[in-house]
Motif scaffolding. Sequence first.
Motif, PDB file in Angstrom:
ATOM      1  N   GLU A 157      76.162  17.960  45.713  1.00  0.00           N
ATOM      2  CA  GLU A 157      75.014  18.851  45.766  1.00  0.00           C
ATOM      3  C   GLU A 157      73.834  18.236  45.049  1.00  0.00           C
ATOM      4  OE1 GLU A 157      73.749  23.506  44.825  1.00  0.00           O
ATOM      5  OE2 GLU A 157      75.738  22.770  44.265  1.00  0.00           O
ATOM      6  N   PHE A 158      74.104  17.553  43.916  1.00  0.00           N
ATOM      7  CA  PHE A 158      73.057  16.904  43.138  1.00  0.00           C
ATOM      8  C   PHE A 158      73.487  15.475  42.821  1.00  0.00           C
ATOM      9  CE2 PHE A 158      73.021  21.412  41.547  1.00  0.00           C
ATOM     10  CZ  PHE A 158      71.946  21.817  42.338  1.00  0.00           C
ATOM     11  N   TYR A 159      72.491  14.608  42.617  1.00  0.00           N
ATOM     12  CA  TYR A 159      72.734  13.227  42.213  1.00  0.00           C
ATOM     13  C   TYR A 159      72.178  13.007  40.809  1.00  0.00           C
ATOM     14  CZ  TYR A 159      73.862  12.165  47.066  1.00  0.00           C
ATOM     15  OH  TYR A 159      74.448  12.150  48.319  1.00  0.00           O
ATOM     16  N   ALA A 160      72.910  12.265  40.002  1.00  0.00           N
ATOM     17  CA  ALA A 160      72.455  11.956  38.648  1.00  0.00           C
ATOM     18  C   ALA A 160      71.290  10.972  38.701  1.00  0.00           C
ATOM     19  CB  ALA A 160      73.608  11.374  37.842  1.00  0.00           C
ATOM     20  N   VAL A 161      70.254  11.228  37.899  1.00  0.00           N
ATOM     21  CA  VAL A 161      69.095  10.343  37.844  1.00  0.00           C
ATOM     22  C   VAL A 161      68.998   9.702  36.459  1.00  0.00           C
ATOM     23  CG1 VAL A 161      66.586  10.138  38.102  1.00  0.00           C
ATOM     24  CG2 VAL A 161      67.880  11.681  39.602  1.00  0.00           C
ATOM     25  N   GLY A 162      68.636  10.494  35.434  1.00  0.00           N
ATOM     26  CA  GLY A 162      68.664  10.005  34.066  1.00  0.00           C
ATOM     27  C   GLY A 162      67.569   9.041  33.686  1.00  0.00           C
ATOM     28  N   VAL A 163      66.298   9.398  33.962  1.00  0.00           N
ATOM     29  CA  VAL A 163      65.171   8.576  33.514  1.00  0.00           C
ATOM     30  C   VAL A 163      64.170   9.463  32.776  1.00  0.00           C
ATOM     31  CG1 VAL A 163      65.444   6.924  35.398  1.00  0.00           C
ATOM     32  CG2 VAL A 163      63.859   8.837  35.651  1.00  0.00           C
ATOM     33  N   GLU A 164      63.281   8.839  32.016  1.00  0.00           N
ATOM     34  CA  GLU A 164      62.270   9.558  31.247  1.00  0.00           C
ATOM     35  C   GLU A 164      60.881   9.127  31.691  1.00  0.00           C
ATOM     36  OE1 GLU A 164      62.531  10.715  26.770  1.00  0.00           O
ATOM     37  OE2 GLU A 164      61.334   8.865  26.842  1.00  0.00           O
ATOM     38  N   ALA A 165      59.933  10.040  31.606  1.00  0.00           N
ATOM     39  CA  ALA A 165      58.556   9.719  31.969  1.00  0.00           C
ATOM     40  C   ALA A 165      57.601  10.498  31.069  1.00  0.00           C
ATOM     41  CB  ALA A 165      58.295  10.070  33.432  1.00  0.00           C
ATOM     42  N   THR A 166      56.325  10.073  31.085  1.00  0.00           N
ATOM     43  CA  THR A 166      55.272  10.748  30.322  1.00  0.00           C
ATOM     44  C   THR A 166      54.339  11.468  31.291  1.00  0.00           C
ATOM     45  OG1 THR A 166      55.349   9.040  28.608  1.00  0.00           O
ATOM     46  CG2 THR A 166      53.381  10.435  28.683  1.00  0.00           C
ATOM     47  N   VAL A 167      54.036  12.708  30.987  1.00  0.00           N
ATOM     48  CA  VAL A 167      53.164  13.514  31.846  1.00  0.00           C
ATOM     49  C   VAL A 167      51.712  13.051  31.675  1.00  0.00           C
ATOM     50  CG1 VAL A 167      52.329  15.835  32.359  1.00  0.00           C
ATOM     51  CG2 VAL A 167      54.725  15.482  31.688  1.00  0.00           C
ATOM     52  N   LYS A 168      51.111  12.595  32.772  1.00  0.00           N
ATOM     53  CA  LYS A 168      49.689  12.227  32.715  1.00  0.00           C
ATOM     54  C   LYS A 168      48.818  13.340  33.292  1.00  0.00           C
ATOM     55  CE  LYS A 168      49.590   9.602  37.080  1.00  0.00           C
ATOM     56  NZ  LYS A 168      49.305   8.277  37.697  1.00  0.00           N
ATOM     57  N   LYS A 169      49.410  14.194  34.096  1.00  0.00           N
ATOM     58  CA  LYS A 169      48.708  15.347  34.659  1.00  0.00           C
ATOM     59  C   LYS A 169      49.689  16.504  34.713  1.00  0.00           C
ATOM     60  CE  LYS A 169      47.858  15.335  39.045  1.00  0.00           C
ATOM     61  NZ  LYS A 169      47.262  15.016  40.366  1.00  0.00           N
ATOM     62  N   SER A 170      49.363  17.606  34.081  1.00  0.00           N
ATOM     63  CA  SER A 170      50.280  18.744  34.007  1.00  0.00           C
ATOM     64  C   SER A 170      50.719  19.194  35.397  1.00  0.00           C
ATOM     65  CB  SER A 170      49.613  19.916  33.276  1.00  0.00           C
ATOM     66  OG  SER A 170      49.343  19.577  31.935  1.00  0.00           O
ATOM     67  N   PHE A 171      51.989  19.581  35.492  1.00  0.00           N
ATOM     68  CA  PHE A 171      52.508  20.075  36.765  1.00  0.00           C
ATOM     69  C   PHE A 171      53.527  21.182  36.485  1.00  0.00           C
ATOM     70  CE2 PHE A 171      55.041  16.404  35.507  1.00  0.00           C
ATOM     71  CZ  PHE A 171      56.349  16.844  35.646  1.00  0.00           C
ATOM     72  N   PRO A 172      53.707  22.095  37.421  1.00  0.00           N
ATOM     73  CA  PRO A 172      54.635  23.206  37.207  1.00  0.00           C
ATOM     74  C   PRO A 172      56.075  22.823  37.525  1.00  0.00           C
ATOM     75  CG  PRO A 172      53.526  23.476  39.300  1.00  0.00           C
ATOM     76  CD  PRO A 172      52.923  22.262  38.655  1.00  0.00           C
ATOM     77  N   LEU A 173      56.997  23.501  36.848  1.00  0.00           N
ATOM     78  CA  LEU A 173      58.414  23.421  37.159  1.00  0.00           C
ATOM     79  C   LEU A 173      58.821  24.782  37.729  1.00  0.00           C
ATOM     80  CD1 LEU A 173      59.799  21.682  33.927  1.00  0.00           C
ATOM     81  CD2 LEU A 173      59.199  20.615  36.123  1.00  0.00           C
ATOM     82  N   THR A 174      59.417  24.779  38.885  1.00  0.00           N
ATOM     83  CA  THR A 174      59.805  26.042  39.513  1.00  0.00           C
ATOM     84  C   THR A 174      61.233  26.417  39.138  1.00  0.00           C
ATOM     85  OG1 THR A 174      60.508  24.914  41.542  1.00  0.00           O
ATOM     86  CG2 THR A 174      58.238  25.719  41.444  1.00  0.00           C
ATOM     87  N   GLN A 175      61.543  27.697  39.299  1.00  0.00           N
ATOM     88  CA  GLN A 175      62.856  28.203  38.917  1.00  0.00           C
ATOM     89  C   GLN A 175      63.960  27.722  39.852  1.00  0.00           C
ATOM     90  OE1 GLN A 175      62.408  32.446  38.826  1.00  0.00           O
ATOM     91  NE2 GLN A 175      61.189  32.463  36.957  1.00  0.00           N
ATOM     92  N   SER A 176      63.605  27.443  41.095  1.00  0.00           N
ATOM     93  CA  SER A 176      64.603  26.998  42.073  1.00  0.00           C
ATOM     94  C   SER A 176      64.006  25.915  42.953  1.00  0.00           C
ATOM     95  CB  SER A 176      65.080  28.166  42.938  1.00  0.00           C
ATOM     96  OG  SER A 176      64.036  28.613  43.787  1.00  0.00           O
ATOM     97  N   ARG A 177      64.866  25.255  43.715  1.00  0.00           N
ATOM     98  CA  ARG A 177      64.404  24.187  44.603  1.00  0.00           C
ATOM     99  C   ARG A 177      63.570  24.726  45.761  1.00  0.00           C
ATOM    100  NH1 ARG A 177      70.060  22.005  46.189  1.00  0.00           N
ATOM    101  NH2 ARG A 177      70.651  24.055  45.397  1.00  0.00           N
ATOM    102  N   THR A 178      63.899  25.936  46.206  1.00  0.00           N
ATOM    103  CA  THR A 178      63.269  26.469  47.413  1.00  0.00           C
ATOM    104  C   THR A 178      62.196  27.513  47.134  1.00  0.00           C
ATOM    105  OG1 THR A 178      65.056  28.105  47.597  1.00  0.00           O
ATOM    106  CG2 THR A 178      65.324  26.029  48.796  1.00  0.00           C
ATOM    107  N   GLY A 179      62.170  28.044  45.932  1.00  0.00           N
ATOM    108  CA  GLY A 179      61.206  29.092  45.605  1.00  0.00           C
ATOM    109  C   GLY A 179      59.939  28.536  44.985  1.00  0.00           C
TER     110      GLY A 179
END
Length: 235
Positions: A157-179
């Motif tokens: 269902e999901f794949y492991a990623v495991g990387v880090e990044a720095t936010v250069k422009k704010s963006f929203p995180l949604t509660q679900s993949r489809t919503g």
Amino acid sequence: MAVLSSAVLLTGVPAWAQKNDEPVKSAQVDLDGDGKPDTVSLTAGEGGKFTLKAGSATLQGNASGNEVRGFTVVDLDTGDKWKELLVHTLGDMDDDHRFFLYGYDGKAVKPLGDVRALTEAKGNGIVLVDTWMGFWQRRDKYTLDRKAWKLVHVPQEFYAVGVEATVKKSFPLTQSRTGSAVLATTAQGSKVQVLAASVPTKGEVQYLVRSSTGLLGWVPGNVLVESTDGLPLAG
């Protein structure tokens, strides 16, 4: 032709470039476990077509325009008596390389399946395959179904990623993949961790991201790439 060690890793680097494991066009090897060597040959034709022979059996294959380089012998499951043939083909791009697996039961050459790479095969009937996804390696699992003579993909269902990044422009995180309901908004200059990915058959990859405040939410791949710095983008 020596059989590949079960611990050999065949990755995006063409396997024929690896020392002592270069593909060949012919060999004598016991594929069906009867104690007698089988004569194996591979003849490349035009447009990626090839003829694979083992013992008295013949199979016509098609690598869809790829260059057919030869085959190696692998043992996907050291617990059974059979060994397998791995046909190496080279495309114009790394993502186009394909590896075709075949078995021989003493009567017929049987196609087991094809993969982008044979990243890990330790002889336990499990094959792990890595695919480069822009800034992370997608790892898929296949199991050898000996009764069906097929390499079967095990879905995740999901794949492991495991990387880090720095936010250069704010963006929203949604509660679900489809919503579209927003859980949190990342802060410019903060660190985020990309934990997992949802990879649909069609459409945008969605990433599960942990914000600097410890909240987990989803973001589309294009938004993540455009809004962050530090992702190990390559290829």
